[in-house]
Design an enzyme around this catalytic site. Structure first.
Site, PDB file in Angstrom:
ATOM      1  N   GLU A 205      -6.819   4.684  -8.402  1.00  0.00           N
ATOM      2  CA  GLU A 205      -5.654   5.659  -8.587  1.00  0.00           C
ATOM      3  C   GLU A 205      -5.164   5.077 -10.038  1.00  0.00           C
ATOM      4  O   GLU A 205      -4.882   4.448 -10.060  1.00  0.00           O
ATOM      5  CB  GLU A 205      -4.731   6.059  -7.183  1.00  0.00           C
ATOM      6  CG  GLU A 205      -3.591   6.953  -7.760  1.00  0.00           C
ATOM      7  CD  GLU A 205      -2.419   6.398  -6.625  1.00  0.00           C
ATOM      8  OE1 GLU A 205      -2.594   7.564  -5.834  1.00  0.00           O
ATOM      9  OE2 GLU A 205      -1.450   6.108  -6.145  1.00  0.00           O
TER      10      GLU A 205
ATOM     11  N   ASP B 110       0.293   1.465   1.644  1.00  0.00           N
ATOM     12  CA  ASP B 110      -0.755   1.166   0.307  1.00  0.00           C
ATOM     13  C   ASP B 110      -1.776   1.911   0.911  1.00  0.00           C
ATOM     14  O   ASP B 110      -2.850   1.876   0.061  1.00  0.00           O
ATOM     15  CB  ASP B 110      -0.420  -0.360  -0.415  1.00  0.00           C
ATOM     16  CG  ASP B 110       0.618  -0.491  -1.090  1.00  0.00           C
ATOM     17  OD1 ASP B 110       1.372   0.430  -1.750  1.00  0.00           O
ATOM     18  OD2 ASP B 110       1.461  -1.771   0.280  1.00  0.00           O
TER      19      ASP B 110
ATOM     20  N   ASP C 180      -5.711   1.952  -4.306  1.00  0.00           N
ATOM     21  CA  ASP C 180      -3.854   2.504  -4.720  1.00  0.00           C
ATOM     22  C   ASP C 180      -3.722   0.778  -5.520  1.00  0.00           C
ATOM     23  O   ASP C 180      -2.994   0.020  -4.692  1.00  0.00           O
ATOM     24  CB  ASP C 180      -3.480   2.348  -3.730  1.00  0.00           C
ATOM     25  CG  ASP C 180      -2.043   2.841  -3.710  1.00  0.00           C
ATOM     26  OD1 ASP C 180      -1.763   3.073  -4.627  1.00  0.00           O
ATOM     27  OD2 ASP C 180      -1.268   2.331  -3.365  1.00  0.00           O
TER      28      ASP C 180
END
Length: 165
Positions: A67, A139, A7
């Site tokens: 992502e 996160d 991420d």
């Protein structure tokens, strides 16, 4: 197969590693790579590169998923996030690891069943899918969700491939 989910973020890049065997998932590790906001952009990108390189050396994933960037209203923030995302794509690619990309809504739909799920719902489902996991922050939770999404898609693709063969 050991899968790494990322991420990306300039200040905090979450990472999560799961092992996938058939339809079974097992948590391996998760954490966050940080950069010092007082440093120059170039130095911060170096920090992210070094941190992610360490994660790859330590955990030896066989595949990776990142992502995709969520477009912000602030173009400067979006550009900086894009640069951090570039590092997240570069590090595994340099190590010869295949990298997949998923949109935030795709990750949420894969993990929660709804593309517009709240962060709390994603976190709760990650904990259900990976019993006993100790998540090192939001996160890292998002990164584990990316890894879970990737595991689901790799399993589906392998199943389709074996049926076509």
């Amino acid at each position: 197969m050991r899968l790494l989910g990322l991420d990306p973020g300039l200040q905090k890049t979450g990472w999560g590693i799961v092992e996938s065997e058939g339809s079974r998932l097992r948590h391996v590790a998760n954490g966050v790579v940080t950069s010092n906001p007082k440093n120059t952009l170039a130095d911060r990108l170096v920090e992210l590169h070094a941190g992610l390189s360490t994660v790859l050396r330590e955990w030896q994933p066989q595949s990776c998923a990142v992502e995709e960037t969520f477009v912000n209203k602030n173009p400067t923030s979006t550009l900086k996030l894009g640069q951090a995302r570039g590092i997240a794509l570069l590090v595994p690619a340099q190590a010869g690891i295949s990298v997949a990309e998923y949109t935030p809504n795709h990750v949420k739909k894969s993990v929660v069943g709804a593309g517009h799920a709240a962060k709390e719902q994603v976190d709760a489902m990650v904990q259900i899918l990976l019993p006993g996991v100790k998540i090192n922050g939001p996160d890292a939770a998002d990164a584990l969700a990316v890894a879970i999404c990737h595991a689901h898609h790799m399993g589906t693709n392998a199943s389709i491939g074996s049926k076509l063969a």
